[in-house]
Design an enzyme around this catalytic site. Structure first.
Site, PDB file in Angstrom:
ATOM      1  N   CYS A   2       0.849  -1.176   0.000  1.00 31.18           N
ATOM      2  CA  CYS A   2       0.000   0.000   0.000  1.00 31.18           C
ATOM      3  C   CYS A   2       0.887   1.228   0.000  1.00 31.18           C
ATOM      4  O   CYS A   2       1.550   1.541   0.971  1.00 31.18           O
ATOM      5  CB  CYS A   2      -0.915   0.010   1.224  1.00 31.18           C
ATOM      6  N   GLU A 111      -3.856   0.549  -5.861  1.00 36.46           N
ATOM      7  CA  GLU A 111      -2.912  -0.507  -6.207  1.00 36.46           C
ATOM      8  C   GLU A 111      -2.751  -0.478  -7.722  1.00 36.46           C
ATOM      9  O   GLU A 111      -3.716  -0.207  -8.431  1.00 36.46           O
ATOM     10  CB  GLU A 111      -3.475  -1.847  -5.725  1.00 36.46           C
TER      11      GLU A 111
END
Length: 242
Positions: A2, A111
């Site tokens: 992340c 992402e």
DNA sequence: CCAGACGTTGTT
DNA sequence: GTCTGG
DNA sequence: CCAGACGTTGTT
DNA sequence: GTCTGG
């Protein structure tokens, strides 16, 4: 992993929703937080922690990028992610994982999925619209000359579950609302709480591609999380422009 | 013993 | 290529 | 995470 | 601070 996420709810909206899991949650001292659609490493981010057992859960703003307490140069080493698989074995994370766990709330995270040589950003969020709670650790660096202590944090990562795998092979560790209080409990050991971190059910999350405009952290507006319109695929048209 | 590193990601 | 800044 | 810079001298 | 390498 992340490396970018969004907190576009106001701090009060966020607190209100999270109080379902942590009824005693206090907003101070994070009240000055400015919501963002595109939060990048080194930003001040909202975290939820409980410094001592006698304290309530509190929101605070910590700098994203963990500077260990022993660092000589606070700009040199500041991981934004920590592998949950090995966090117990690394000396630099020992104190944080044992006594300095926190939650990092987010409306969703980004992402990048590799598509040939290109990378397509996706926004991932809870299907029910509630904020997700990522597992974090923090540390305090007191090397500043008379200045305030530098408080920093990092987000734990793990292998992607089957749902996430098509997009990316790593993902942030998320804490179920029922486990939030135990994760933050400074009296529990890391060995106690790490097993609580199980991947969310496959139907709990949703993901969709967004415009690569958000690649630049300077772009911070609702367009960063707007679903990408399907690319027109007209025969004869040039497909590979960008 | 002291000195020096201490992290993740991804890609090849 | 590699580091810094956001 | 990605984007953007990556240098010096001297002058205002 | 704590571990690894020399």
């Amino acid at each position: 992993m992340c490396g970018r996420f969004a907190v576009y709810s106001t701090i009060e909206e966020l607190a209100e929703l999270i109080r379902e899991a942590l009824p005693d949650l206090e907003v101070e001292p994070a009240r000055g937080f400015v919501p963002s659609y595109n939060i990048a490493p080194s930003a001040a981010i909202v975290t939820i922690g409980r410094r001592r057992p006698e304290h309530p859960h509190r929101m605070a703003l910590l700098k994203w990028g963990l500077v260990p307490s022993f660092a000589k140069d606070p700009t040199r080493m500041a991981p934004i992610n920590v592998r949950s698989e090995t966090v117990l074995t690394k000396p630099m994370f020992r104190r944080p994982i044992e006594r300095q766990r926190c939650l990092v709330p987010a409306n969703g995270f980004f992402e990048w999925k590799r598509a040939g040589s290109r990378k397509q950003p996706y926004f991932i969020r809870r299907a029910d619209g509630r904020p997700l709670l990522m597992a974090g650790i923090y540390d305090v660096w007191r090397g500043g000359e008379g200045g305030a202590p530098l408080m920093t944090c990092a987000i734990l990562t793990t292998d992607s579950n089957d749902w996430m795998k098509p997009i990316h092979h790593r993902m942030p560790v998320m804490v179920a609302p029922e486990a939030a209080a135990r994760w933050c409990d400074p009296q529990r050991s890391a060995a106690d709480v790490l097993p609580l971190l199980t991947p969310p059910p496959a139907d709990a999350l949703e993901a969709y591609p967004v415009d690569a405009r958000m690649n630049s952290p300077r772009h911070d507006d609702p367009a960063c999380i707007a679903p990408l319109p399907p690319a027109p695929d007209v025969p004869g048209d040039k497909v590979d422009s960008e």
